[in-house]
Design a protein around this motif. Structure first.
Motif, PDB file in Angstrom:
ATOM      1  N   ASP A   1       0.828  -1.216   0.000  1.00  0.00           N
ATOM      2  CA  ASP A   1       0.000   0.000   0.000  1.00  0.00           C
ATOM      3  C   ASP A   1       0.857   1.258   0.000  1.00  0.00           C
ATOM      4  N   VAL A   2       2.140   1.082   0.312  1.00  0.00           N
ATOM      5  CA  VAL A   2       3.051   2.228   0.260  1.00  0.00           C
ATOM      6  C   VAL A   2       3.056   2.847  -1.139  1.00  0.00           C
ATOM      7  N   ASN A   3       2.869   2.032  -2.162  1.00  0.00           N
ATOM      8  CA  ASN A   3       2.838   2.558  -3.531  1.00  0.00           C
ATOM      9  C   ASN A   3       1.649   3.485  -3.739  1.00  0.00           C
ATOM     10  N   PHE A   4       0.526   3.159  -3.127  1.00  0.00           N
ATOM     11  CA  PHE A   4      -0.681   3.982  -3.268  1.00  0.00           C
ATOM     12  C   PHE A   4      -0.448   5.362  -2.655  1.00  0.00           C
ATOM     13  N   ARG A   5       0.179   5.364  -1.468  1.00  0.00           N
ATOM     14  CA  ARG A   5       0.367   6.636  -0.769  1.00  0.00           C
ATOM     15  C   ARG A   5       1.459   7.469  -1.423  1.00  0.00           C
ATOM     16  N   GLN A   6       2.603   6.847  -1.681  1.00  0.00           N
ATOM     17  CA  GLN A   6       3.723   7.614  -2.234  1.00  0.00           C
ATOM     18  C   GLN A   6       3.470   8.044  -3.684  1.00  0.00           C
ATOM     19  N   GLY A   7       2.708   7.242  -4.407  1.00  0.00           N
ATOM     20  CA  GLY A   7       2.427   7.582  -5.800  1.00  0.00           C
ATOM     21  C   GLY A   7       1.248   8.519  -5.986  1.00  0.00           C
ATOM     22  N   LYS A   8       0.624   8.919  -4.872  1.00  0.00           N
ATOM     23  CA  LYS A   8      -0.547   9.804  -4.925  1.00  0.00           C
ATOM     24  C   LYS A   8      -1.630   9.239  -5.863  1.00  0.00           C
ATOM     25  N   TYR A   9      -1.886   7.941  -5.672  1.00  0.00           N
ATOM     26  CA  TYR A   9      -2.867   7.272  -6.527  1.00  0.00           C
ATOM     27  C   TYR A   9      -4.280   7.806  -6.305  1.00  0.00           C
ATOM     28  N   LEU A  10      -4.560   8.295  -5.101  1.00  0.00           N
ATOM     29  CA  LEU A  10      -5.902   8.813  -4.855  1.00  0.00           C
ATOM     30  C   LEU A  10      -6.212   9.959  -5.816  1.00  0.00           C
ATOM     31  N   ASP A  11      -5.257  10.879  -5.959  1.00  0.00           N
ATOM     32  CA  ASP A  11      -5.471  12.008  -6.878  1.00  0.00           C
ATOM     33  C   ASP A  11      -5.627  11.523  -8.318  1.00  0.00           C
ATOM     34  N   LYS A  12      -4.831  10.541  -8.688  1.00  0.00           N
ATOM     35  CA  LYS A  12      -4.889  10.027 -10.071  1.00  0.00           C
ATOM     36  C   LYS A  12      -6.211   9.306 -10.345  1.00  0.00           C
ATOM     37  N   LEU A  13      -6.705   8.587  -9.342  1.00  0.00           N
ATOM     38  CA  LEU A  13      -7.982   7.907  -9.512  1.00  0.00           C
ATOM     39  C   LEU A  13      -9.131   8.902  -9.556  1.00  0.00           C
ATOM     40  N   LEU A  14      -9.053   9.959  -8.730  1.00  0.00           N
ATOM     41  CA  LEU A  14     -10.079  11.002  -8.790  1.00  0.00           C
ATOM     42  C   LEU A  14     -10.124  11.631 -10.184  1.00  0.00           C
ATOM     43  N   ALA A  15      -8.939  11.868 -10.762  1.00  0.00           N
ATOM     44  CA  ALA A  15      -8.876  12.493 -12.083  1.00  0.00           C
ATOM     45  C   ALA A  15      -9.391  11.582 -13.179  1.00  0.00           C
ATOM     46  N   SER A  16      -9.356  10.271 -12.942  1.00  0.00           N
ATOM     47  CA  SER A  16      -9.770   9.323 -13.982  1.00  0.00           C
ATOM     48  C   SER A  16     -11.232   8.895 -13.847  1.00  0.00           C
ATOM     49  N   PHE A  17     -11.920   9.404 -12.818  1.00  0.00           N
ATOM     50  CA  PHE A  17     -13.284   8.944 -12.572  1.00  0.00           C
ATOM     51  C   PHE A  17     -14.217   9.279 -13.735  1.00  0.00           C
ATOM     52  N   ASP A  18     -13.998  10.415 -14.369  1.00  0.00           N
ATOM     53  CA  ASP A  18     -14.832  10.773 -15.525  1.00  0.00           C
ATOM     54  C   ASP A  18     -14.693   9.743 -16.645  1.00  0.00           C
ATOM     55  N   ASN A  19     -13.484   9.218 -16.820  1.00  0.00           N
ATOM     56  CA  ASN A  19     -13.295   8.193 -17.852  1.00  0.00           C
ATOM     57  C   ASN A  19     -14.059   6.914 -17.511  1.00  0.00           C
ATOM     58  N   VAL A  20     -14.138   6.591 -16.239  1.00  0.00           N
ATOM     59  CA  VAL A  20     -14.901   5.411 -15.826  1.00  0.00           C
ATOM     60  C   VAL A  20     -16.375   5.619 -16.148  1.00  0.00           C
ATOM     61  N   LYS A  21     -16.892   6.815 -15.855  1.00  0.00           N
ATOM     62  CA  LYS A  21     -18.296   7.102 -16.168  1.00  0.00           C
ATOM     63  C   LYS A  21     -18.545   7.028 -17.668  1.00  0.00           C
ATOM     64  N   LYS A  22     -17.618   7.554 -18.457  1.00  0.00           N
ATOM     65  CA  LYS A  22     -17.770   7.494 -19.922  1.00  0.00           C
ATOM     66  C   LYS A  22     -17.740   6.042 -20.403  1.00  0.00           C
ATOM     67  N   ALA A  23     -16.884   5.239 -19.787  1.00  0.00           N
ATOM     68  CA  ALA A  23     -16.799   3.829 -20.179  1.00  0.00           C
ATOM     69  C   ALA A  23     -18.114   3.112 -19.898  1.00  0.00           C
ATOM     70  N   VAL A  24     -18.731   3.397 -18.762  1.00  0.00           N
ATOM     71  CA  VAL A  24     -20.008   2.769 -18.431  1.00  0.00           C
ATOM     72  C   VAL A  24     -21.077   3.167 -19.428  1.00  0.00           C
ATOM     73  N   ARG A  25     -21.101   4.451 -19.804  1.00  0.00           N
ATOM     74  CA  ARG A  25     -22.121   4.926 -20.744  1.00  0.00           C
ATOM     75  C   ARG A  25     -21.898   4.401 -22.160  1.00  0.00           C
ATOM     76  N   ALA A  26     -20.702   3.876 -22.432  1.00  0.00           N
ATOM     77  CA  ALA A  26     -20.377   3.434 -23.802  1.00  0.00           C
ATOM     78  C   ALA A  26     -21.052   2.124 -24.165  1.00  0.00           C
ATOM     79  N   PHE A  27     -21.533   1.372 -23.178  1.00  0.00           N
ATOM     80  CA  PHE A  27     -22.131   0.075 -23.473  1.00  0.00           C
ATOM     81  C   PHE A  27     -23.534   0.248 -24.035  1.00  0.00           C
ATOM     82  N   ASP A  28     -23.842  -0.537 -25.046  1.00  0.00           N
ATOM     83  CA  ASP A  28     -25.113  -0.438 -25.751  1.00  0.00           C
ATOM     84  C   ASP A  28     -26.218  -1.109 -24.943  1.00  0.00           C
ATOM     85  N   ARG A  29     -27.165  -0.307 -24.456  1.00  0.00           N
ATOM     86  CA  ARG A  29     -28.247  -0.869 -23.649  1.00  0.00           C
ATOM     87  C   ARG A  29     -29.325  -1.543 -24.489  1.00  0.00           C
TER      88      ARG A  29
END
Length: 687
Positions: free
Chosen positions: A628-656
């Motif tokens: 878990d040291v990698n998560f803290r030292q790499g500031k993964y929380l900030d990177k995941l927050l910044a990528s959350f919009d891409n996750v939402k776009k990925a979910v919307r990309a699936f054909d319902r």
């Protein structure tokens, strides 16, 4: 995503016998590469000759010319040999009709989907439909009064029936349109009549009828309901299957080489297709499938088979003892040499092994397919404003999110609808015993794949061997996904076995190599299924399998190189499991940084993005882990927050609008919601 073990697609139970993807396209290239180009025109001219003998000769010549020769087959196809042969199906001479049917049958087997589609589009079904009642009437007369016709006439009728049935079998896998036309023929009583009269009809013809039934009852309700609804039909199939089990118990390896074993395998496959049986208390898997098929797959040595094939190919004039050639017993020899007959027998044995594996693929998948009703349920999208609110400052204490195991449990709720824990446990108990037999079948031999830039020296054997490797990998993939779902603690604690299996699969993939291209498609299929096996192993022994830098880089390169989103998901899933080895801190960092690159861009595809998000949640759900040291030292929380919009776009990309799209989108919604909770939790830890 990654959880479905069985994907229905139109597929060849008997793949193209001699692949031609290594050849350049176009008639000109076919003319250049074929050594028999000058023979084509005279044959086509004689097919229209006035003399019936010439027309018959021309039909026979087509069968001879295409033997293991894809270039000539392409050239004939380009000259409309299919249309010419279909015209001969209405010839006034019965022998011409019979030979034309035989040539079309051989083209079906050797030519694959495209050629079968051409036959269907040129209305071969009109003639086939006319043949069926004539065959039934003639055979009925012979069966009622065996002495009413000369032996040579009966032989011709049996061969003709075999050819017609094989054409129907191949056409049924060409397209849904062709399958629908064949369903309209009400073919089941016709085919079952051959199995019912199996004692009086040649084994090869009965086996072809069983093969056609096997294909027709595979995920085709009109046919499977017809078989399942007749106690008489079920009884015939059970009798054949049970006699096959008895035979194997009595003779072992010798019985596995007997051509009659293929008929028993097909009967088991049909029973599996129509199970559960309404009139029987038999456990199909436990009482029939495993006792029959496991001895079959364990009886073959692929290195020995490849060596034998190479010997007969390099020494075609070698004298082979006929009593050791099963194909020679009662089968037409077609003027073949002893070496050619030995190769035919070897090919038949390998194809029987592949058929057994094909049926076992379903047995190994104890996780049922998603139910259409569950998949069809719409999942309401979270309002984006609500997402933004949840991402904002919030002093409430965040609860730990569900880790990936819990997320998988949610996903399995979709998949395992209607399956009892007892049924799954019973099925899973059968699986570990198959693993060693399957491992022996994944390793390539000297003939498993064609050499780069050219055809195999023995194409039919090469196709059979590579098909076995692919199917054995599919079985292993399903076994380890099933065992992971069963949470077998005894198995997961056997770390030595896990490590051995891990290295064994990697050894196979190393032998297959990563160079693909035209003619090498089967290498790619082995890798695709092999990475699935690695993921399954990773889930069973999660946290105990220590990766190494070389294998991690191979998986990353594979994920980046493949254009198939499903393969990317498999590679990500495998990396996710390796990242959770507690002391592999450096590899954890390598893997997590790669997963972040996927999340930061949508170029990998929506499913890989969702899988990468799910992987990061699973890996870092426990902040007490050493890595878990990698998560803290790499500031993964900030990177995941910044990528959350891409996750939402990925979910919307699936054909319902599609069942599959709705299913995957539902999984994506779960991952998105879990990611929100994860981010809140990690933010509130303030570590």
């Amino acid at each position: 995503m990654g959880k479905s073990q069985k994907k229905r697609a139109m597929r060849r139970h008997n793949p193209m016998r001699v692949p031609d993807s290594h050849l350049p396209t176009g008639l000109a290239s076919a003319s250049t590469s074929s050594s028999k180009a000058e023979d084509i025109l005279p044959i086509l001219q004689k097919m229209e000759a006035v003399d019936a003998g010439d027309r018959k000769w021309a039909c026979i010549a087509v069968s001879n010319l295409i033997q293991n020769d894809p270039s000539t087959r392409r050239l004939l196809q380009g000259k409309n040999v299919v249309g010419a042969l279909i015209t001969r199906l209405t010839d006034g001479e019965e022998e011409v009709v019979a030979e034309a049917t035989g040539a079309l049958r051989n083209l079906c087997i050797d030519g694959g989907y495209d050629l079968c589609a051409e036959m269907y589009n040129k209305n071969i079904m009109a003639s086939i439909k006319e043949f069926l009642p004539k065959i039934s009437t003639t055979l009925s007369q012979y069966l009622e009064n065996p002495k009413s016709a000369p032996e040579n006439v009966k032989t011709m009728v049996h061969a003709f029936a075999d050819n017609v049935i094989t054409i129907l079998w191949c056409l049924s896998e060409t397209s849904n349109k062709a399958l629908s036309s064949i369903n309209d023929l009400e073919l089941i009583p016709f085919l079952m009549s051959f199995l019912a009269s199996r004692a009086s009809i040649p084994l090869s013809t009965v086996t072809s009828a069983a093969q056609c039934l096997y294909v027709l009852t595979d995920d085709n309700p009109p046919a499977s309901r017809k078989v399942k609804g007749s106690p008489e039909y079920v009884e015939h199939l059970l009798s054949i299957a049970q006699s096959g089990v008895t035979q194997l118990n009595g003779k072992g390896k010798q019985a596995a080489e007997d051509p009659s074993t293929t008929l028993a395998i097909l009967s088991v496959g049909i029973l599996k297709n129509i199970s559960p049986l309404p009139t029987s208390s038999l456990d199909i898997d436990k009482d029939l499938v495993v006792p029959l098929l496991v001895p079959v797959i364990s009886s073959v040595s692929l290195p020995e088979a490849a060596a034998l094939a190479a010997h007969h190919t390099l020494n075609p004039d070698t004298d082979v003892p006929m009593d050791k050639t099963p194909a020679a017993k009662g089968a037409p020899k077609d003027h073949k040499t002893p070496a050619e007959l030995a190769l035919d027998a070897l090919e038949a044995k390998l194809r029987a092994t592949h058929l057994a594996l094909e049926i076992l693929i379903g047995v190994c998948a104890t996780l049922p397919d998603p139910s259409p009703q569950g998949a069809a349920e719409e999942t309401a999208e979270n309002d984006e404003d609500e997402d933004e609110a949840m991402m904002g400052d919030d002093d409430d204490e965040g609860a730990p999110p569900a880790n990936e195991d819990e997320a998988e449990d949610e996903d399995e709720d979709i998949i395992e609808d209607g399956t009892t824990e007892e049924a799954q446990a019973a099925a899973s108990a059968l699986l570990p015993g198959m693993v060693q037999h399957l491992l022996a079948l994944i390793h390539p031999t000297e003939l498993s794949f064609p050499p780069f830039g050219g055809p195999s020296p023995c194409p039919p054997i090469t196709v059979a061997l590579s098909s076995i490797h692919v199917s054995a990998m599919q079985c292993l993939n399903n076994i380890f996904f099933s065992l992971a779902a069963s949470n077998n603690s005894t198995l997961s604690q056997d770390r030595q076995s896990g490590r051995h299996l891990w290295e064994e699969v990697w050894r196979c993939l190393g032998s297959v190599g990563t160079t693909y291209g035209a003619g090498q498609e089967r290498r790619e299929e082995v890798w695709s299924n092999g990475v699935g096996v690695l993921w399954g192993l990773g889930m069973v022994w999660k946290g105990t399998l220590a990766g190494d830098e070389e294998k991690v880089q191979v998986l990353i390169q594979y994920c980046e190189a493949t254009s198939d989103h499903t393969n990317r998901v498999k590679a990500i899933g495998t990396l996710e499991c390796l990242a959770q080895h507690p002391t592999s801190i450096s590899l954890n960092q390598t893997i997590s940084l790669f997963l972040l690159t996927i999340l930061q861009s949508l170029s990998a595809g929506p499913e890989p993005v969702i899988q990468a998000a799910s992987a990061m949640i699973d890996i870092y759900s426990d902040e007490a882990q050493p890595y878990d040291v990698n998560f803290r030292q790499g500031k993964y929380l900030d990177k995941l927050l910044a990528s959350f919009d891409n996750v939402k776009k990925a979910v919307r990309a699936f054909d319902r609008k599609t069942v599959e799209g709705r299913q995957v989108r539902k999984r994506g919604e779960l991952v998105k919601e879990n990611m929100l909770e994860f981010l809140k939790y990690r933010r509130d830890l303030r570590v």
